[in-house]
Design a protein around this motif. Structure first.
Motif, PDB file in Angstrom:
ATOM      1  N   GLY A 138      -7.460  -2.273  -5.834  1.00  0.00           N
ATOM      2  CA  GLY A 138      -8.305  -1.414  -6.658  1.00  0.00           C
ATOM      3  C   GLY A 138      -9.515  -2.133  -7.216  1.00  0.00           C
ATOM      4  O   GLY A 138     -10.574  -1.533  -7.413  1.00  0.00           O
ATOM      5  N   ALA A 139      -9.374  -3.444  -7.454  1.00  0.00           N
ATOM      6  CA  ALA A 139     -10.467  -4.224  -8.033  1.00  0.00           C
ATOM      7  C   ALA A 139     -11.391  -4.820  -6.972  1.00  0.00           C
ATOM      8  O   ALA A 139     -12.423  -5.403  -7.313  1.00  0.00           O
ATOM      9  N   GLY A 140     -11.005  -4.689  -5.710  1.00  0.00           N
ATOM     10  CA  GLY A 140     -11.832  -5.259  -4.650  1.00  0.00           C
ATOM     11  C   GLY A 140     -11.744  -6.763  -4.541  1.00  0.00           C
ATOM     12  O   GLY A 140     -12.669  -7.414  -4.048  1.00  0.00           O
ATOM     13  N   ILE A 141     -10.614  -7.344  -4.988  1.00  0.00           N
ATOM     14  CA  ILE A 141     -10.395  -8.788  -4.894  1.00  0.00           C
ATOM     15  C   ILE A 141      -9.709  -9.096  -3.557  1.00  0.00           C
ATOM     16  O   ILE A 141      -8.679  -8.492  -3.236  1.00  0.00           O
ATOM     17  N   PRO A 142     -10.228 -10.019  -2.751  1.00  0.00           N
ATOM     18  CA  PRO A 142      -9.612 -10.293  -1.444  1.00  0.00           C
ATOM     19  C   PRO A 142      -8.234 -10.940  -1.559  1.00  0.00           C
ATOM     20  O   PRO A 142      -8.011 -11.791  -2.411  1.00  0.00           O
ATOM     21  N   TYR A 143      -7.324 -10.509  -0.682  1.00  0.00           N
ATOM     22  CA  TYR A 143      -5.992 -11.106  -0.576  1.00  0.00           C
ATOM     23  C   TYR A 143      -5.577 -11.047   0.894  1.00  0.00           C
ATOM     24  O   TYR A 143      -6.091 -10.218   1.654  1.00  0.00           O
ATOM     25  N   PRO A 144      -4.697 -11.939   1.338  1.00  0.00           N
ATOM     26  CA  PRO A 144      -4.288 -11.924   2.749  1.00  0.00           C
ATOM     27  C   PRO A 144      -3.708 -10.570   3.153  1.00  0.00           C
ATOM     28  O   PRO A 144      -2.902  -9.987   2.431  1.00  0.00           O
ATOM     29  N   LYS A 145      -4.123 -10.098   4.306  1.00  0.00           N
ATOM     30  CA  LYS A 145      -3.761  -8.751   4.753  1.00  0.00           C
ATOM     31  C   LYS A 145      -2.248  -8.570   4.874  1.00  0.00           C
ATOM     32  O   LYS A 145      -1.548  -9.429   5.392  1.00  0.00           O
ATOM     33  N   VAL A 146      -1.781  -7.434   4.380  1.00  0.00           N
ATOM     34  CA  VAL A 146      -0.383  -7.034   4.529  1.00  0.00           C
ATOM     35  C   VAL A 146      -0.334  -5.997   5.639  1.00  0.00           C
ATOM     36  O   VAL A 146      -1.025  -4.979   5.582  1.00  0.00           O
ATOM     37  N   GLN A 147       0.494  -6.235   6.660  1.00  0.00           N
ATOM     38  CA  GLN A 147       0.532  -5.282   7.774  1.00  0.00           C
ATOM     39  C   GLN A 147       1.677  -4.287   7.681  1.00  0.00           C
ATOM     40  O   GLN A 147       1.651  -3.239   8.339  1.00  0.00           O
ATOM     41  N   ALA A 148       2.683  -4.566   6.838  1.00  0.00           N
ATOM     42  CA  ALA A 148       3.778  -3.608   6.687  1.00  0.00           C
ATOM     43  C   ALA A 148       4.575  -3.919   5.425  1.00  0.00           C
ATOM     44  O   ALA A 148       4.578  -5.059   4.938  1.00  0.00           O
ATOM     45  N   ILE A 149       5.238  -2.883   4.917  1.00  0.00           N
ATOM     46  CA  ILE A 149       6.139  -3.034   3.768  1.00  0.00           C
ATOM     47  C   ILE A 149       7.484  -2.407   4.135  1.00  0.00           C
ATOM     48  O   ILE A 149       7.532  -1.342   4.766  1.00  0.00           O
ATOM     49  N   PHE A 150       8.561  -3.092   3.748  1.00  0.00           N
ATOM     50  CA  PHE A 150       9.900  -2.556   3.924  1.00  0.00           C
ATOM     51  C   PHE A 150      10.465  -2.242   2.554  1.00  0.00           C
ATOM     52  O   PHE A 150      10.640  -3.142   1.719  1.00  0.00           O
ATOM     53  N   SER A 151      10.699  -0.978   2.278  1.00  0.00           N
ATOM     54  CA  SER A 151      11.206  -0.561   0.971  1.00  0.00           C
ATOM     55  C   SER A 151      12.038   0.694   1.137  1.00  0.00           C
ATOM     56  O   SER A 151      11.517   1.748   1.533  1.00  0.00           O
ATOM     57  N   THR A 152      13.320   0.614   0.837  1.00  0.00           N
ATOM     58  CA  THR A 152      14.190   1.786   0.971  1.00  0.00           C
ATOM     59  C   THR A 152      13.853   2.854  -0.065  1.00  0.00           C
ATOM     60  O   THR A 152      14.213   4.019   0.101  1.00  0.00           O
ATOM     61  N   SER A 153      13.150   2.459  -1.133  1.00  0.00           N
ATOM     62  CA  SER A 153      12.752   3.431  -2.155  1.00  0.00           C
ATOM     63  C   SER A 153      11.363   4.002  -1.895  1.00  0.00           C
ATOM     64  O   SER A 153      10.882   4.837  -2.662  1.00  0.00           O
ATOM     65  N   GLY A 154      10.700   3.535  -0.830  1.00  0.00           N
ATOM     66  CA  GLY A 154       9.416   4.101  -0.456  1.00  0.00           C
ATOM     67  C   GLY A 154       8.217   3.513  -1.159  1.00  0.00           C
ATOM     68  O   GLY A 154       7.166   4.162  -1.261  1.00  0.00           O
ATOM     69  N   ARG A 155       8.327   2.288  -1.645  1.00  0.00           N
ATOM     70  CA  ARG A 155       7.159   1.648  -2.257  1.00  0.00           C
ATOM     71  C   ARG A 155       6.059   1.501  -1.204  1.00  0.00           C
ATOM     72  O   ARG A 155       6.335   1.338  -0.010  1.00  0.00           O
ATOM     73  N   PHE A 156       4.809   1.518  -1.644  1.00  0.00           N
ATOM     74  CA  PHE A 156       3.731   1.525  -0.665  1.00  0.00           C
ATOM     75  C   PHE A 156       2.517   0.761  -1.175  1.00  0.00           C
ATOM     76  O   PHE A 156       2.377   0.485  -2.375  1.00  0.00           O
ATOM     77  N   LEU A 157       1.645   0.441  -0.250  1.00  0.00           N
ATOM     78  CA  LEU A 157       0.374  -0.209  -0.515  1.00  0.00           C
ATOM     79  C   LEU A 157      -0.678   0.535   0.292  1.00  0.00           C
ATOM     80  O   LEU A 157      -0.421   0.938   1.434  1.00  0.00           O
ATOM     81  N   ARG A 158      -1.836   0.699  -0.264  1.00  0.00           N
ATOM     82  CA  ARG A 158      -2.890   1.512   0.352  1.00  0.00           C
ATOM     83  C   ARG A 158      -3.159   1.095   1.806  1.00  0.00           C
ATOM     84  O   ARG A 158      -3.340  -0.084   2.089  1.00  0.00           O
ATOM     85  N   GLU A 159      -3.166   2.085   2.686  1.00  0.00           N
ATOM     86  CA  GLU A 159      -3.479   1.915   4.104  1.00  0.00           C
ATOM     87  C   GLU A 159      -2.546   0.904   4.797  1.00  0.00           C
ATOM     88  O   GLU A 159      -2.928   0.214   5.728  1.00  0.00           O
ATOM     89  N   THR A 160      -1.293   0.833   4.313  1.00  0.00           N
ATOM     90  CA  THR A 160      -0.295  -0.061   4.902  1.00  0.00           C
ATOM     91  C   THR A 160       0.966   0.736   5.193  1.00  0.00           C
ATOM     92  O   THR A 160       1.469   1.434   4.312  1.00  0.00           O
ATOM     93  N   PRO A 161       1.511   0.681   6.413  1.00  0.00           N
ATOM     94  CA  PRO A 161       2.721   1.448   6.711  1.00  0.00           C
ATOM     95  C   PRO A 161       3.931   0.935   5.932  1.00  0.00           C
ATOM     96  O   PRO A 161       4.105  -0.273   5.770  1.00  0.00           O
ATOM     97  N   THR A 162       4.726   1.876   5.455  1.00  0.00           N
ATOM     98  CA  THR A 162       5.973   1.553   4.767  1.00  0.00           C
ATOM     99  C   THR A 162       7.142   2.020   5.620  1.00  0.00           C
ATOM    100  O   THR A 162       7.149   3.155   6.106  1.00  0.00           O
ATOM    101  N   PHE A 163       8.132   1.148   5.781  1.00  0.00           N
ATOM    102  CA  PHE A 163       9.339   1.484   6.517  1.00  0.00           C
ATOM    103  C   PHE A 163      10.501   1.524   5.539  1.00  0.00           C
ATOM    104  O   PHE A 163      10.712   0.580   4.768  1.00  0.00           O
ATOM    105  N   THR A 164      11.237   2.632   5.554  1.00  0.00           N
ATOM    106  CA  THR A 164      12.295   2.840   4.565  1.00  0.00           C
ATOM    107  C   THR A 164      13.690   2.578   5.114  1.00  0.00           C
ATOM    108  O   THR A 164      14.655   2.588   4.357  1.00  0.00           O
TER     109      THR A 164
END
Length: 384
Positions: free
Chosen positions: A96-122
């Motif tokens: 949200g602040a536009g601060i660079p961080y290493p790219k995240v290509q996927a998230i694994f969360s059984t509760s459905g946590r998410f990150l903008r424009e990143t696929p989440t697998f539950t």
């Protein structure tokens, strides 16, 4: 530290410095009672018995492990600690602040946590399918709640012939067996992050390993400014650059916060002592003196990030030295100070930090007075 080991180290210090064991014990007792609360093992680890390097005043600048939290808590508000403890939340904040961080290509969360424009697998099955067909390797996997590299994995590639994920150390596992093994109740979900290629200026020195900086920013009356910095240098087959008192075999270097110059690098000697190192053990290239490339950009990244987090006034940033430029990995609410002290050979409790601590006391007093005044005014209005 047990008594026999304490006496052995005291004998070694006596041979090295000529200082009697009784004198050493008296110094340890005085430092234990001082603000830094240095313990016996820390006294020997930092070489505080060496009169050529340390006098009574410089010894008192060193901070023991039992005082680290006390100092951090003087600067940082506990209600802001979640940014340090949860990486998905932190990356959402940075996004949200536009601060660079290493790219995240996927998230694994059984509760459905998410990150903008990143696929989440539950489910572990859907994640396993992704790792077999769509993932871009190599991948660094880490729990959203976690530190010191615990619970992390380095996935080298997927071998279609054996239908297995190959880890960095050469071991293998089927994709589903690996994803089934990921703990989901306490981890807060898992982050599958691209392994960032190192900055070209560091490849010749360290090889194709990812390197990071630990940079401490203090916020005083004049605003945020860099206080200390170290360069964490991976060696051997290590995929994490943690130093861990030299047990990993990695190196750590002190960096001049004014210009990014590296002058002092230490590693672990044959007997577990800390020794200065001139070249990288794998490449044979000099690790000092050099200058970290793009230091003004790194400094600006830290200062901008510090201004975003008003609840932290002593910020321990981990910065990725990536090919694409510096990126913020995490901020530590209670960062370790031993890493900084080992690298520089100097205590953390300098005049600059002491002055900032005094400023904090004044600030807390002012805030308390404002709160009390507000409460009195509210009570007065209620009575009217």
């Amino acid at each position: 530290m047990n008594l026999s080991l304490l006496l052995a180290r005291a004998q070694q210090a006596k041979r090295q410095s000529g200082k009697s064991i009784l004198t050493q014990l008296l110094e340890i007792a005085r430092l234990r009672k001082a603000y830094g609360q240095i313990g016996p093992s820390e006294y020997f680890d930092y070489g505080l018995f060496d009169e050529k390097k340390h006098n009574e005043d410089s010894r008192k600048e060193f901070v023991g492990w039992s005082t680290e939290s006390l100092i951090n808590d003087q600067f940082n508000k506990v209600e802001w600690a979640a940014l340090s403890l949860d990486k998905i939340m932190f990356y959402t904040f940075l996004e949200g602040a536009g601060i660079p961080y290493p790219k995240v290509q996927a998230i694994f969360s059984t509760s459905g946590r998410f990150l903008r424009e990143t696929p989440t697998f539950t489910t572990s099955k859907s994640l396993a399918d992704y790792l077999k067909s769509q993932a871009v390797y190599p991948i660094f996997v880490k729990p959203s709640h976690g530190n010191f590299g615990r619970g992390s994995y380095f996935l080298s590639h997927y071998d279609e012939a054996s239908d297995s994920i190959v880890f960095h150390d050469g071991t293998q596992s089927t994709a589903l067996k690996f994803t089934d093994s990921l703990e989901t109740k306490l981890s807060g979900g898992y982050i599958f992050q691209n392994v960032f290629p190192p900055h070209p200026s560091l490849v010749e020195i360290c090889g194709p390993r990812s390197c990071t900086l630990r940079i401490v920013v203090v916020v005083d009356k004049q605003g945020p400014h860099l206080l200390r910095a170290v360069w964490k240098i991976p060696t051997g087959q290590n995929v994490i650059d943690n130093f861990k008192h030299g047990r990993t075999g990695n190196l750590v270097a002190s960096v001049n916060v004014k210009n990014g110059e590296v002058k002092r690098v230490i590693g672990s000697g044959e007997n577990g002592e800390f020794v200065e190192v001139a070249t990288h053990p794998d490449t044979g290239k000099p690790v000092s003196p050099i200058t970290i490339s793009g230091w003004p950009v790194i400094e600006d990244l830290c200062l901008r990030s510090a201004r975003l987090i008003p609840g932290y006034r002593l910020l321990h940033f981990d910065i990725a030295l990536a090919e694409s430029g510096p990126a913020l990995l995490e901020v530590n609410y209670r960062g370790n100070m031993d890493l900084l002290q080992h690298a520089s050979g100097k205590g953390f409790l300098t005049h600059e930090l002491t002055k900032a601590l005094e400023d904090q006391k004044v600030l807390r007093k002012e805030i308390a007075e404002i709160v009390q005044q507000t409460l009195r005014e509210q009570q007065g209005n209620t009575g009217a």
